[in-house]
Design a protein around this motif. Structure first.
Motif, PDB file in Angstrom:
ATOM      1  N   LYS A 162       2.300  10.642  -0.957  1.00 26.85           N
ATOM      2  CA  LYS A 162       3.654  10.078  -0.843  1.00 26.85           C
ATOM      3  C   LYS A 162       4.471  10.348  -2.097  1.00 26.85           C
ATOM      4  O   LYS A 162       4.007  10.191  -3.215  1.00 26.85           O
ATOM      5  CB  LYS A 162       3.549   8.569  -0.615  1.00 26.85           C
ATOM      6  N   LEU A 211       0.454   5.475   0.653  1.00 25.83           N
ATOM      7  CA  LEU A 211      -0.440   6.485   1.206  1.00 25.83           C
ATOM      8  C   LEU A 211      -0.544   7.728   0.327  1.00 25.83           C
ATOM      9  O   LEU A 211       0.361   8.051  -0.440  1.00 25.83           O
ATOM     10  CB  LEU A 211       0.019   6.888   2.605  1.00 25.83           C
ATOM     11  N   TYR A 212      -1.652   8.432   0.482  1.00 25.14           N
ATOM     12  CA  TYR A 212      -1.910   9.695  -0.209  1.00 25.14           C
ATOM     13  C   TYR A 212      -0.773  10.689   0.040  1.00 25.14           C
ATOM     14  O   TYR A 212      -0.278  10.808   1.160  1.00 25.14           O
ATOM     15  CB  TYR A 212      -3.239  10.280   0.291  1.00 25.14           C
ATOM     16  N   ALA A 214      -3.807   0.910  -3.129  1.00 25.61           N
ATOM     17  CA  ALA A 214      -3.832  -0.399  -2.475  1.00 25.61           C
ATOM     18  C   ALA A 214      -2.816  -1.357  -3.098  1.00 25.61           C
ATOM     19  O   ALA A 214      -2.400  -1.193  -4.251  1.00 25.61           O
ATOM     20  CB  ALA A 214      -5.240  -1.003  -2.576  1.00 25.61           C
ATOM     21  N   ARG A 221      -3.993   9.837  -4.093  1.00 32.08           N
ATOM     22  CA  ARG A 221      -4.881   9.171  -3.133  1.00 32.08           C
ATOM     23  C   ARG A 221      -4.154   7.945  -2.614  1.00 32.08           C
ATOM     24  O   ARG A 221      -3.071   7.617  -3.097  1.00 32.08           O
ATOM     25  CB  ARG A 221      -6.203   8.784  -3.800  1.00 32.08           C
ATOM     26  N   ASP A 222      -4.728   7.268  -1.637  1.00 36.26           N
ATOM     27  CA  ASP A 222      -4.151   6.005  -1.185  1.00 36.26           C
ATOM     28  C   ASP A 222      -4.202   4.998  -2.329  1.00 36.26           C
ATOM     29  O   ASP A 222      -5.183   4.939  -3.074  1.00 36.26           O
ATOM     30  CB  ASP A 222      -4.928   5.441   0.007  1.00 36.26           C
ATOM     31  N   ASN A 258      -4.139   8.210 -10.324  1.00 37.92           N
ATOM     32  CA  ASN A 258      -3.884   8.093  -8.884  1.00 37.92           C
ATOM     33  C   ASN A 258      -2.503   8.636  -8.508  1.00 37.92           C
ATOM     34  O   ASN A 258      -2.135   8.641  -7.345  1.00 37.92           O
ATOM     35  CB  ASN A 258      -4.069   6.654  -8.398  1.00 37.92           C
ATOM     36  N   THR A 296       1.550  10.473  -5.081  1.00 43.40           N
ATOM     37  CA  THR A 296       0.224   9.855  -5.115  1.00 43.40           C
ATOM     38  C   THR A 296      -0.854  10.914  -4.909  1.00 43.40           C
ATOM     39  O   THR A 296      -0.660  11.873  -4.170  1.00 43.40           O
ATOM     40  CB  THR A 296       0.079   8.778  -4.023  1.00 43.40           C
ATOM     41  N   PRO A 350       0.834  -1.211   0.000  1.00 44.52           N
ATOM     42  CA  PRO A 350       0.000   0.000   0.000  1.00 44.52           C
ATOM     43  C   PRO A 350       0.870   1.262   0.000  1.00 44.52           C
ATOM     44  O   PRO A 350       1.948   1.286   0.587  1.00 44.52           O
ATOM     45  CB  PRO A 350      -0.792  -0.116   1.305  1.00 44.52           C
TER      46      PRO A 350
END
Length: 121
Positions: free
Chosen positions: A29, A26-27, A102, A99-100, A87, A97, A24
């Motif tokens: 990053k 994170l937003y 996955a 958004r987060d 994304n 990024t 994953p």
């Protein structure tokens, strides 16, 4: 070509190869830098004509535009496919990024000229 830890290059269901998250992310990053040979737009035009694939343009005013070209040695960012729902984004040759993301998700940029960006891949 080096792919940052947490990402991998593999076949994409969208187009050819793509970059996928192996963990994953994170937003917000920072993921990596767009690396390429630096040249002016004029030098680029002499060498490659109108083939703008695998390039990052810092500005669009000719002839002093700085171009970072990854044609000879591809950067992992050049393998990120396009989507209308990106994304990740590039700002000053840095990939972040939006958004987060996955585990297993493919990374997507928006190439459309209407999108607020300062690059062309």
């Amino acid at each position: 070509m080096d792919v940052p830890v947490g990402l991998e290059l593999k076949p994409s269901p969208v187009h050819g190869l793509g970059i996928f998250a192996t963990a994953p992310i994170l937003y917000g990053k920072f993921i990596g830098d767009y690396v390429g040979e630096a040249m002016t737009k004029a030098e680029f035009k002499v060498r490659y004509g109108n083939d703008i694939r695998y390039t990052y343009w810092t500005k669009q005013n000719f002839p002093n535009t700085k171009v970072y070209c990854a044609k000879e040695k591809r950067n992992f960012i050049t393998y990120i496919n396009e989507s209308m729902e990106p994304n990740v984004f590039l700002k000053k040759r840095k990939l972040y990024t939006m958004r987060d993301i996955a585990l297993g998700d493919e990374l997507f940029l928006r190439y459309d000229s209407k999108y607020n960006r300062d690059y062309i891949l």
